[in-house]
Design an enzyme around this catalytic site. Structure first.
Site, mmCIF file in Angstrom:
data_model
loop_
_atom_site.group_PDB
_atom_site.id
_atom_site.type_symbol
_atom_site.label_atom_id
_atom_site.label_comp_id
_atom_site.label_asym_id
_atom_site.label_seq_id
_atom_site.Cartn_x
_atom_site.Cartn_y
_atom_site.Cartn_z
ATOM 1 N N ASP A 152 0.815 -1.209 0.000
ATOM 2 C CA ASP A 152 0.000 0.000 0.000
ATOM 3 C C ASP A 152 0.848 1.258 0.000
ATOM 4 O O ASP A 152 0.406 2.316 -0.451
ATOM 5 C CB ASP A 152 -0.925 -0.009 1.225
ATOM 6 C CG ASP A 152 -1.895 1.158 1.219
ATOM 7 O OD1 ASP A 152 -2.655 1.292 0.240
ATOM 8 O OD2 ASP A 152 -1.891 1.949 2.182
ATOM 9 N N THR A 201 -3.054 9.633 -4.759
ATOM 10 C CA THR A 201 -2.007 9.151 -5.657
ATOM 11 C C THR A 201 -2.413 9.310 -7.116
ATOM 12 O O THR A 201 -1.599 9.726 -7.961
ATOM 13 C CB THR A 201 -1.683 7.679 -5.367
ATOM 14 O OG1 THR A 201 -1.267 7.550 -4.004
ATOM 15 C CG2 THR A 201 -0.575 7.180 -6.281
ATOM 16 N N HIS A 231 -8.050 7.320 1.506
ATOM 17 C CA HIS A 231 -7.977 8.335 0.459
ATOM 18 C C HIS A 231 -6.657 8.302 -0.309
ATOM 19 O O HIS A 231 -6.439 9.144 -1.170
ATOM 20 C CB HIS A 231 -8.168 9.726 1.072
ATOM 21 C CG HIS A 231 -9.488 9.884 1.762
ATOM 22 N ND1 HIS A 231 -10.667 10.022 1.066
ATOM 23 C CD2 HIS A 231 -9.806 9.900 3.080
ATOM 24 C CE1 HIS A 231 -11.674 10.136 1.932
ATOM 25 N NE2 HIS A 231 -11.178 10.043 3.156
ATOM 26 N N ARG A 232 -5.793 7.323 0.017
ATOM 27 C CA ARG A 232 -4.500 7.283 -0.656
ATOM 28 C C ARG A 232 -4.651 7.052 -2.151
ATOM 29 O O ARG A 232 -3.894 7.583 -2.956
ATOM 30 C CB ARG A 232 -3.606 6.211 -0.021
ATOM 31 C CG ARG A 232 -2.178 6.234 -0.536
ATOM 32 C CD ARG A 232 -1.280 5.340 0.298
ATOM 33 N NE ARG A 232 -1.050 5.941 1.609
ATOM 34 C CZ ARG A 232 -0.593 5.287 2.662
ATOM 35 N NH1 ARG A 232 -0.364 3.979 2.561
ATOM 36 N NH2 ARG A 232 -0.388 5.886 3.801
ATOM 37 N N GLY A 233 -5.643 6.249 -2.553
ATOM 38 C CA GLY A 233 -5.869 6.013 -3.975
ATOM 39 C C GLY A 233 -6.237 7.291 -4.712
ATOM 40 O O GLY A 233 -5.717 7.572 -5.799
#
Length: 372
Positions: free
Chosen positions: A225, A311, A306-308
């Site tokens: 991740d 990124t 919210h990393r997706g």
């Protein structure tokens, strides 16, 4: 979705080692030119985007043995621009950014000292699988600390990697305690070493690049991740491409300097493009429609956190900057969506149908009435 092999020759040696080309390059003292890599557009794009914008979060390249993953990573360093560093700082601190300096450089600046500076190329710093924790994070001379009250710190691999590329081949085989160290440093952009009540810290900003053969085991979910982008590669099945790969590799092995000279103008052009894209990046805009598309795709895919979203936004803006665009388009998002999101999908046991990034992308795009 997978992409094809680079310039690896299909020799028995290649079949035995995913970094065979890296070993060959060391024997010649030269690296294979990045711009001579055949095909592998997704892998090259992911590496270049991280060079332009390290905030993307690095890249993991997965593929079978002999696909020259290591060669592509090592070749990247040759097309990276130089950057200004404090000459006598072991961490290569940026002389014009106090917040990113080590404690000693900050103290020198605060005392009014003019720091000596020089231009220095970025490097690919290897993290060997057998490296001890002290070799990775550095070590503190506890005896001197107790005897003289002074902290004597011996920098480790993370110090070398500051503002460089930290490369881990066979990253899925790293010991868990080293993985924990990487996760902590990547999260904070700082390396903190604590031994017997004595602590030391220094900046540790690095572009984390890993390569692995999935047949040799999975990657810990927490580390997977952490990678901003993931690209899958496989061997070449097109006759013409295989011929071109073999010819280029043979030419390089026969005359590394001459082969590199043939590609120097292309290398220089890519270097210039990376510099220009870095300068353009802050001015690239991402409109509300595209922002809703990115959010909608992440929701459709049920991506945790919210990393997706973050990124994918960063990768799309960076690709737009690299291609000289002032705005992020739907097409730009499409070209980086899979590498930014596929490794974040939730795979449930006995799930009949796997989620597909591109299907979700087009479903959301149509719902929003956007043209591809």
């Amino acid at each position: 979705m997978t992409d094809h092999n680079t310039h690896a020759e299909t020799t028995p040696r290649d079949a035995q080692s995913s970094d065979a080309h890296g070993h060959e390059e060391e024997s010649t003292g030269q690296t294979f030119p990045f711009t001579a890599v055949v095909d592998q557009e997704a892998m090259k794009r992911a590496l270049v985007l991280n060079a332009i914008n390290p905030a993307i979060g690095g890249v993991l390249i997965r593929g079978e043995r002999g696909t020259a993953k290591s060669t592509a990573v090592r070749a990247l360093a040759d097309v990276l621009p130089t950057r200004e560093v404090v000459t006598d700082c072991p961490y290569g601190c940026p002389p014009d950014d106090r917040d990113r300096m080590c404690e000693e450089c900050r103290e020198r600046v605060d005392a009014g000292e003019d720091l000596p500076t020089e231009s220095r190329k970025m490097r690919v710093v290897d993290l060997p699988l057998n490296a001890s924790e002290d070799r990775v994070v550095g070590s503190i001379d506890l005896e001197r600390a107790v005897r003289e009250g002074e902290r004597e710190f011996e920098p480790g691999i993370l110090a070398d990697a500051n503002r460089n590329i930290l490369y881990v081949d066979e990253v899925n085989l790293l010991d868990d305690h080293i993985v924990d160290v990487l996760l902590d440093a990547a999260a904070m952009d700082e390396n903190i070493v604590e031994r017997e009540g004595v602590s030391f810290r220094h900046p540790a900003e690095f572009i984390l690049v890993g390569t692995m053969n999935p047949e040799e085991g999975d990657l810990r979910p927490q580390l997977l991740d952490r990678f901003g982008l993931v690209v899958d590669v496989e061997g070449v099945n097109e006759v013409d491409d295989r011929v071109e790969i073999s010819q280029r590799r043979s030419a390089f092995d026969a005359d590394p300097e001459g082969f590199r000279a043939e590609y120097e103008s292309r290398q220089a052009d890519l270097r210039d493009d990376i510099v220009a894209a870095t300068r353009r990046l802050p001015d690239v805009s991402l409109g509300d429609d595209v922002a809703r598309l990115i959010a909608g795709v992440n929701i459709e895919l049920d991506v945790d956190g919210h990393r997706g979203d973050i990124t994918l936004r960063r990768a799309a803006r960076t690709l737009a900057a690299f291609e000289g665009e002032s705005d992020v388009s739907v097409r730009t998002v499409r070209r980086v969506a899979r590498m930014a999101l596929e490794h974040r999908l939730q795979r449930l046991p006995f799930e009949e149908e796997e989620q597909d990034v591109m299907s979700a992308f087009h479903d959301v795009r149509r719902e929003l009435g956007l043209e591809d």
